[in-house]
Design an enzyme around this catalytic site. Sequence first.
Site, PDB file in Angstrom:
ATOM      1  N   LYS A  48       5.005   3.740  11.483  1.00  0.00           N
ATOM      2  CA  LYS A  48       3.907   3.160  11.967  1.00  0.00           C
ATOM      3  C   LYS A  48       3.972   2.122  12.780  1.00  0.00           C
ATOM      4  O   LYS A  48       3.123   1.718  13.740  1.00  0.00           O
ATOM      5  CB  LYS A  48       3.187   2.678  10.673  1.00  0.00           C
ATOM      6  CG  LYS A  48       2.341   1.316  10.794  1.00  0.00           C
ATOM      7  CD  LYS A  48       0.590   1.811  11.164  1.00  0.00           C
ATOM      8  CE  LYS A  48      -0.386   0.872  10.912  1.00  0.00           C
ATOM      9  NZ  LYS A  48       0.066  -0.529  11.205  1.00  0.00           N
ATOM     10  N   GLY A  76       8.970   1.782   8.682  1.00  0.00           N
ATOM     11  CA  GLY A  76       7.716   2.680   9.040  1.00  0.00           C
ATOM     12  C   GLY A  76       7.547   3.104  10.313  1.00  0.00           C
ATOM     13  O   GLY A  76       7.743   2.378  11.215  1.00  0.00           O
ATOM     14  N   HIS A  84       3.922   1.154   2.140  1.00  0.00           N
ATOM     15  CA  HIS A  84       5.169   0.754   1.922  1.00  0.00           C
ATOM     16  C   HIS A  84       5.859   1.530   0.742  1.00  0.00           C
ATOM     17  O   HIS A  84       6.982   1.657   0.445  1.00  0.00           O
ATOM     18  CB  HIS A  84       4.870  -0.662   1.098  1.00  0.00           C
ATOM     19  CG  HIS A  84       3.983  -1.888   2.063  1.00  0.00           C
ATOM     20  ND1 HIS A  84       3.015  -2.038   1.928  1.00  0.00           N
ATOM     21  CD2 HIS A  84       4.759  -2.304   3.344  1.00  0.00           C
ATOM     22  CE1 HIS A  84       2.672  -2.935   3.072  1.00  0.00           C
ATOM     23  NE2 HIS A  84       3.564  -2.861   3.584  1.00  0.00           N
ATOM     24  N   HIS A  96       0.874  -1.069  -0.032  1.00  0.00           N
ATOM     25  CA  HIS A  96      -0.120   0.043  -0.126  1.00  0.00           C
ATOM     26  C   HIS A  96       0.998   1.092   0.069  1.00  0.00           C
ATOM     27  O   HIS A  96       2.173   1.080   0.055  1.00  0.00           O
ATOM     28  CB  HIS A  96      -1.051  -0.124   1.165  1.00  0.00           C
ATOM     29  CG  HIS A  96      -0.351  -0.181   2.484  1.00  0.00           C
ATOM     30  ND1 HIS A  96       0.707   0.554   2.937  1.00  0.00           N
ATOM     31  CD2 HIS A  96      -0.415  -1.378   3.419  1.00  0.00           C
ATOM     32  CE1 HIS A  96       1.226   0.146   4.278  1.00  0.00           C
ATOM     33  NE2 HIS A  96       0.544  -0.806   4.383  1.00  0.00           N
ATOM     34  N   VAL A 104       1.753   6.710   6.761  1.00  0.00           N
ATOM     35  CA  VAL A 104       0.730   7.032   5.804  1.00  0.00           C
ATOM     36  C   VAL A 104      -0.667   6.723   6.342  1.00  0.00           C
ATOM     37  O   VAL A 104      -0.789   5.589   6.569  1.00  0.00           O
ATOM     38  CB  VAL A 104       1.367   6.364   4.391  1.00  0.00           C
ATOM     39  CG1 VAL A 104       0.477   6.890   3.376  1.00  0.00           C
ATOM     40  CG2 VAL A 104       2.749   7.064   4.188  1.00  0.00           C
TER      41      VAL A 104
HETATM   42  P1  AMP Z   1       4.767  -4.993   6.701  1.00  0.00           P
HETATM   43  O1  AMP Z   1       4.307  -5.330   5.452  1.00  0.00           O
HETATM   44  O2  AMP Z   1       3.542  -4.707   7.439  1.00  0.00           O
HETATM   45  O3  AMP Z   1       5.791  -5.979   7.454  1.00  0.00           O
HETATM   46  O4  AMP Z   1       5.663  -3.468   6.587  1.00  0.00           O
HETATM   47  C1  AMP Z   1       6.597  -3.464   6.125  1.00  0.00           C
HETATM   48  C2  AMP Z   1       7.252  -1.988   6.431  1.00  0.00           C
HETATM   49  O5  AMP Z   1       6.219  -0.873   5.832  1.00  0.00           O
HETATM   50  C3  AMP Z   1       7.432  -1.627   7.715  1.00  0.00           C
HETATM   51  O6  AMP Z   1       8.735  -0.974   7.939  1.00  0.00           O
HETATM   52  C4  AMP Z   1       6.266  -1.075   8.275  1.00  0.00           C
HETATM   53  O7  AMP Z   1       6.644  -0.300   9.312  1.00  0.00           O
HETATM   54  C5  AMP Z   1       5.977   0.008   7.078  1.00  0.00           C
HETATM   55  N1  AMP Z   1       4.635   0.374   7.022  1.00  0.00           N
HETATM   56  C6  AMP Z   1       3.274  -0.497   7.194  1.00  0.00           C
HETATM   57  N2  AMP Z   1       2.428   0.285   7.124  1.00  0.00           N
HETATM   58  C7  AMP Z   1       2.734   1.632   7.201  1.00  0.00           C
HETATM   59  C8  AMP Z   1       2.201   3.159   7.204  1.00  0.00           C
HETATM   60  N3  AMP Z   1       0.896   3.002   7.240  1.00  0.00           N
HETATM   61  N4  AMP Z   1       2.941   4.137   6.893  1.00  0.00           N
HETATM   62  C9  AMP Z   1       4.421   3.858   6.822  1.00  0.00           C
HETATM   63  N5  AMP Z   1       5.086   2.850   7.159  1.00  0.00           N
HETATM   64  C10 AMP Z   1       4.215   1.701   6.971  1.00  0.00           C
END
Ligand code: AMP
Length: 291
Positions: free
Chosen positions: A142, A140, A31, A28, A169
């Site tokens: 987040k 992130g 990422h 999304h 985000v």
């Molecule tokens: P994930 O696929 O959930 O493991 O996330 C992969 C990376 O994307 C991690 O570093 C998360 O912190 C980052 N991430 C996930 N959601 C968001 C968001 N809404 N805003 C910014 N970074 C994000």
Amino acid sequence: MKVIATFAEARALCSGFIAFVPTMGFLHEGHLALVEAARGADTVLVSLFVNPLQFNEAADLERYPRDLERDAALAERAGADVLFAPALEEMYPQEPASRVSLPALSAEMEGAHRPGHFDGVATVVAKLFAGLQPQRAHFGRKDAQQLAVVRRMAADLSFPVEIVGGPTVREDDGLALSSRNVFLEDRPAALSLSRGLFAAADAAEAGERSGVKLEGIAAAELEDAGVKPEYVVLADAAAATRIPDLDREAFLAVAARVGSVRLIDNVWFGPDGSADRGMRLPGPSILYGGD
Ligand code: AMP
């Protein structure tokens, strides 16, 4: 963009300054913002691996959304040069006898509610750093506690990698993007998390420094919406432990279950109490099928 599945291919293909964005896929705009921040490196490397070690509920792992074709198109458009999408057997050819564990940073918040989660995160990120050897890696904010864990792990284990945090985000209504949002049934209830955090951020910027008060302001918004918080915690940004007062770089973190989806969110505070509420998209997210 090349899509590869082995560490050997990654070593052969990636050269010069490697900027790395690890993900679990179903990409999304959160990422993609990290991929965009990575641009300018000689190689922008994105990984996509749903890491079983960091899931503490079998049902959550099983239903985690997956779509390699969609992710490859999005990653390429955002500027990735290489997408590393290993099979389970490439990441874990045998049950890992080595684990990376940071008990001091995993005792509270997500660590307390998801036993073993951060051992799984730290172990897979260490494997990715060792196998891919990036010079910089983007995470992130987040996942604020995860960012603290990864930073400390990289420093403790002397990985020569710079860890860069990117802003959260959000959708135009404030909801923090998450791959799991596609399962969300009660959006008005889900919005109480960001609303509570923003109310606390407003109070902090008006001078409130008490952790208990800031936590209470956020919790009240959730409770008004009928959402029971798992925790609301003001934490030291680097130590990921609760602090009594907002007197340093910190984050106010919240977690709650909304229907079948467990949500986390936070606002980040600078040492002067200024709040970073993240970035808002102008319209609906690509998560829901559009682009
Ligand atoms: P994930 O696929 O959930 O493991 O996330 C992969 C990376 O994307 C991690 O570093 C998360 O912190 C980052 N991430 C996930 N959601 C968001 C968001 N809404 N805003 C910014 N970074 C994000």
